[in-house]
Design a protein around this motif. Structure first.
Motif, mmCIF file in Angstrom:
data_model
loop_
_atom_site.group_PDB
_atom_site.id
_atom_site.type_symbol
_atom_site.label_atom_id
_atom_site.label_comp_id
_atom_site.label_asym_id
_atom_site.label_seq_id
_atom_site.Cartn_x
_atom_site.Cartn_y
_atom_site.Cartn_z
ATOM 1 N N THR A 12 -4.682 0.823 11.067
ATOM 2 C CA THR A 12 -3.404 0.879 10.330
ATOM 3 C C THR A 12 -2.211 1.181 11.239
ATOM 4 O O THR A 12 -1.083 1.221 10.777
ATOM 5 N N GLU A 188 -0.272 1.340 5.637
ATOM 6 C CA GLU A 188 0.422 0.087 5.331
ATOM 7 C C GLU A 188 0.769 0.074 3.843
ATOM 8 O O GLU A 188 0.043 0.660 3.031
ATOM 9 N N LYS A 217 4.184 -1.669 9.104
ATOM 10 C CA LYS A 217 4.283 -3.036 8.554
ATOM 11 C C LYS A 217 5.041 -3.024 7.227
ATOM 12 O O LYS A 217 4.614 -3.653 6.239
#
Ligand code: SF4
Ligand code: SF4
Length: 281
Positions: A12, A188, A217
């Protein structure tokens, strides 16, 4: 100050965040406690490392003294010592080195031998940051001892320690975070990301460790993570966008704030926020 960086699952961006903190915060030490699969030293291009072995103990039986009473087997929660019909059988890899079987043996038949379970490496990165990491030997079941030794090894001495923790909520994760001052969760913004981070939040709250979130992200998924943080009163410390340039630097094994200097303040501002919050506690 000790700051752990952790996530609900691997992949992640935990190591990305740890390495970016470690290169942007002066007088810091980076520790990779994900001893089954350490990679912080690769990202940070560690040089001139020195290593030292980590040992654990396991029982050894004096057959002359043992009368096969069975008390050691009854005591061991890990089924690592098994008094059988003619001898006591030891499963070395299952032994957690608790020392209990020796205490309960009425005949003084148990002593301990040591064996190596992994190593600790210490060196400096090409960014001149001090780095430590542990590596568990293949086939070993628990890296907790290596993590404990890694943390003892790191003299704070006015420095900030950033710990890249094992993913999830295993015993190894608990060992990595148990005495930290603050935990940064990396997740995320997807339904899976939220689901994985929930267990980590529960574990940290149970351990009474203050926490905040960096969304990696950002822009990739949906709004669920924002609603969850609002409902649970979790501070979002910052967001790293879902960006092609960052992904390319990551794929090349580079620290993105080194190539994209606009992100240097991003990490130092988050660090200041954490440090100031701690002073006001
Ligand atoms: S030291 Fe503890 S874990 Fe190991 S065999 Fe003895 S009782 Fe079991
Ligand atoms: S407790 Fe001691 S005497 Fe009893 S079986 Fe174990 S080693 Fe043998």
């Amino acid at each position: 100050m000790k700051i752990a960086v952790l996530s609900g699952k691997g992949g992640t961006g935990k190591t990305t965040v740890t390495s970016n903190f470690a290169v942007n915060i002066k007088h810091s030490i980076g520790i990779d406690s994900d001893v089954e699969e350490p990679n912080l030293h690769i990202f940070m291009d560690m040089k001139n490392s020195a290593s030292e072995p980590v040992y654990t103990l396991y029982p050894s039986i004096d057959k002359e003294l043992c009368n096969l009473c069975g008390k050691c087997g009854d005591f061991c929660n890990y089924h690592a010592i098994l008094p059988a019909k003619n001898q006591v059988i030891i499963f070395r890899e299952s032994c957690h080195d608790c020392g209990g079987c020796k205490l309960v043996c009425p005949n003084g038949a148990i002593t301990y031998k040591k064996r190596e379970i992994g190593k600790i490496f210490k060196g400096r990165s090409k960014y001149n940051t001090e780095l430590h990491y542990g590596l568990l030997n293949i086939g070993e079941m628990s890296g907790v001892k290596i993590i404990d030794q890694l943390k003892k090894y790191s003299d704070l001495d006015g420095k900030t320690i950033f710990i890249d923790s094992p993913p999830g909520t295993s015993c190894a994760t608990v060992a990595a975070v148990e005495d930290v001052d603050y935990a940064v969760i990396v997740s995320e913004p997807t339904p899976f990301g939220v689901s994985d981070m929930k267990m980590v939040v529960e574990m940290l709250r149970e351990m009474k460790i203050p926490l905040g979130l960096i969304i990696n992200k950002a822009g990739l998924g949906d709004e669920e993570i924002y609603h969850y943080c609002e409902d649970e009163n979790i501070e979002i410390l910052g967001e790293i966008p879902f960006d092609k340039k960052i992904a390319e630097l990551y794929a090349d094994g580079k620290i993105f704030s080194d190539s994209l200097p606009e992100y240097q303040d991003f990490f130092s501002d988050i660090y200041k926020k954490i440090a100031e919050g701690r002073r006001s506690l």
